[in-house]
Motif scaffolding. Sequence first.
Motif: not given
Length: 213
Positions: A86-97, A99-100, A124-130
């Motif tokens: 299984n391939i796990s993909l994790t997305f981050f916003y900005g340099p802070n890795t 908090l996905p 679906e993204a959550h917790g991102l400062p849109w």
Amino acid sequence: MSGNGEGRCCDLCFGKCCRFIITSGFAALFLWLALRTSKPTCSIQEFYVPILNKTDHSTITRNNHSIFFDLKLDNEMKEKGVHYDNISLTFFYGPNTSLPIANYTVPGFYQGHGKKARQKLVVEAHGLPWEAAFNNVSNGPMSIFRVGLSTKVRFRIVVWYTKRRNLVVGANVEVNESGKKVIKKGIKLKSGSPECGCRLGLSLFSIVLVALL
């Protein structure tokens, strides 16, 4: 006469030893070439964040917190297949890795030799400062996301599989005011650690070279 006979015998033995060493050296080299493996190339071909598209003012787009992406997996080996766990993909916003903002799991599968696989997916993204992200693409140059990929792979050689090996790679993705990635071509996900296969190859090559000498 006995001295000449012993000399010819020594020359014969020496010649056989040299042929054995050379043959063994080439056999070891060919065996390494047949068994060596290289990890698949992973890249992000497309990356789109609708809410950051400042030209689309529709209510649907302004409330769309999805990330659309196109993951490409390329097995460049011509004679060996690859089995992915299984391939796990994790997305981050900005340099802070730490908090996905999103996670996605691609089910494991087998990929034949010389084959390419594309996974066009949405998460679906959550917790991102849109609001801050939108201001970055509107008033600044861009917003930066990061994509991390982790899995284990096994290589199929003829009819048997190797042991599992870790595949952990990642890359930054710059997004502009259209909500799309800035770089038009695919973004390669890279590892921060050197390939162990290269060190193994150099060691085997050194052994073969010593044998030939």
